[in-house]
Motif scaffolding. Structure first.
Motif, PDB file in Angstrom:
ATOM      1  N   ARG A 106       0.851  -1.188   0.000  1.00 37.86           N
ATOM      2  CA  ARG A 106       0.000   0.000   0.000  1.00 37.86           C
ATOM      3  C   ARG A 106       0.885   1.236   0.000  1.00 37.86           C
ATOM      4  O   ARG A 106       1.940   1.244   0.636  1.00 37.86           O
ATOM      5  N   VAL A 107       0.430   2.265  -0.674  1.00 35.89           N
ATOM      6  CA  VAL A 107       1.102   3.553  -0.645  1.00 35.89           C
ATOM      7  C   VAL A 107       0.194   4.487   0.146  1.00 35.89           C
ATOM      8  O   VAL A 107      -0.983   4.653  -0.197  1.00 35.89           O
ATOM      9  N   THR A 117      -1.658   1.323  -4.645  1.00 32.84           N
ATOM     10  CA  THR A 117      -0.902   0.090  -4.424  1.00 32.84           C
ATOM     11  C   THR A 117       0.193  -0.006  -5.475  1.00 32.84           C
ATOM     12  O   THR A 117      -0.049   0.255  -6.656  1.00 32.84           O
ATOM     13  N   ILE A 118       1.393  -0.396  -5.054  1.00 34.50           N
ATOM     14  CA  ILE A 118       2.509  -0.545  -5.992  1.00 34.50           C
ATOM     15  C   ILE A 118       2.254  -1.770  -6.865  1.00 34.50           C
ATOM     16  O   ILE A 118       2.056  -2.873  -6.354  1.00 34.50           O
ATOM     17  N   ILE A 132       1.938   3.043  -9.527  1.00 31.39           N
ATOM     18  CA  ILE A 132       0.928   2.979  -8.479  1.00 31.39           C
ATOM     19  C   ILE A 132      -0.454   2.830  -9.101  1.00 31.39           C
ATOM     20  O   ILE A 132      -0.851   3.641  -9.947  1.00 31.39           O
ATOM     21  N   VAL A 149       9.618   8.966  -1.057  1.00 34.09           N
ATOM     22  CA  VAL A 149       9.164   7.759  -0.345  1.00 34.09           C
ATOM     23  C   VAL A 149      10.125   7.550   0.832  1.00 34.09           C
ATOM     24  O   VAL A 149      11.028   6.726   0.774  1.00 34.09           O
ATOM     25  N   ARG A 158       3.386  -1.649   3.658  1.00 35.33           N
ATOM     26  CA  ARG A 158       3.123  -0.293   3.181  1.00 35.33           C
ATOM     27  C   ARG A 158       4.392   0.517   2.973  1.00 35.33           C
ATOM     28  O   ARG A 158       5.458   0.182   3.503  1.00 35.33           O
ATOM     29  N   VAL A 159       4.242   1.560   2.193  1.00 40.49           N
ATOM     30  CA  VAL A 159       5.242   2.614   2.090  1.00 40.49           C
ATOM     31  C   VAL A 159       4.524   3.920   2.395  1.00 40.49           C
ATOM     32  O   VAL A 159       3.325   4.059   2.151  1.00 40.49           O
ATOM     33  N   ALA A 161       4.526   7.839   1.483  1.00 34.34           N
ATOM     34  CA  ALA A 161       5.017   8.706   0.422  1.00 34.34           C
ATOM     35  C   ALA A 161       4.628  10.155   0.687  1.00 34.34           C
ATOM     36  O   ALA A 161       3.608  10.440   1.305  1.00 34.34           O
TER      37      ALA A 161
END
Length: 179
Positions: A106-107, A117-118, A132, A149, A158-159, A161
């Motif tokens: 998840r971003v 989502t990546i 994304i 990021v 998750r990330v 950003a």
């Protein structure tokens, strides 16, 4: 989120007439790809043992067990090569990631709002870019830099950003002519 297999290279065109192949290695050290042998085809049904590997320019030239002539080597051209994830070392530091570990994360922004989502990691020549999938529809690209990021939490899925304010602004051709 991590994939059970990691793409480590792809066979290129034959090299000579005795069955050697060019191999584009995606390992940090291109010759390290031999240490992960046997390599698997994408469907996992075929295995390839590299019996030798040498560097020629930016390409590895490899000999594959059972491949003895140019025609047999040519049949492998463009075949992607994978290694089971557990055979690869852990990342050396906290800012290193296997691309496969990022796919599906998840971003979120710093407030926890989901941005998407990546779905892929690309390198178009100027550094890594995350593709994304947006929650509503469509896709967008985000530079994979520490500034944009700052946090990657693979174990949390998750990330975080901090995209530029105009990240999702598409603009119009007329905008290009504006003073």
């Amino acid at each position: 989120m991590a994939s059970s297999r990691i793409l480590v290279g792809v066979f290129g065109a034959p090299h000579g007439v005795r069955g050697e192949l060019r191999l584009k290695a995606y390992t940090a050290d291109p010759l390290a790809v031999k240490a992960y042998s046997p390599l698997e085809s994408e469907d996992g049904k075929r295995r390839f043992t590299l019996t030798s590997a040498r560097l020629q320019g930016d390409m590895v030239v490899a000999r594959v067990d059972g491949i003895a002539d140019r025609d047999a080597a040519a049949a492998l051209t463009n075949l992607k090569l994978y290694v089971p994830r557990e055979r690869l070392p852990q990342a050396a530091d906290e800012d290193e990631f296997y691309q496969a570990d990022l796919i599906g994360l998840r971003v979120e922004n710093a407030s926890g709002e989901e941005l998407g989502t990546i779905t892929a990691v690309h390198d178009f020549g100027a550094g890594d870019v995350l593709e994304i999938k947006l929650p509503a529809s469509g896709t967008a690209y985000l530079p994979f830099t520490k500034a944009i990021v700052p946090t990657v939490e693979v174990s949390a899925g998750r990330v975080i950003a901090d995209p530029p304010a105009d990240w999702l602004d598409e603009g119009t051709p007329e905008d290009a002519d504006a003073p």
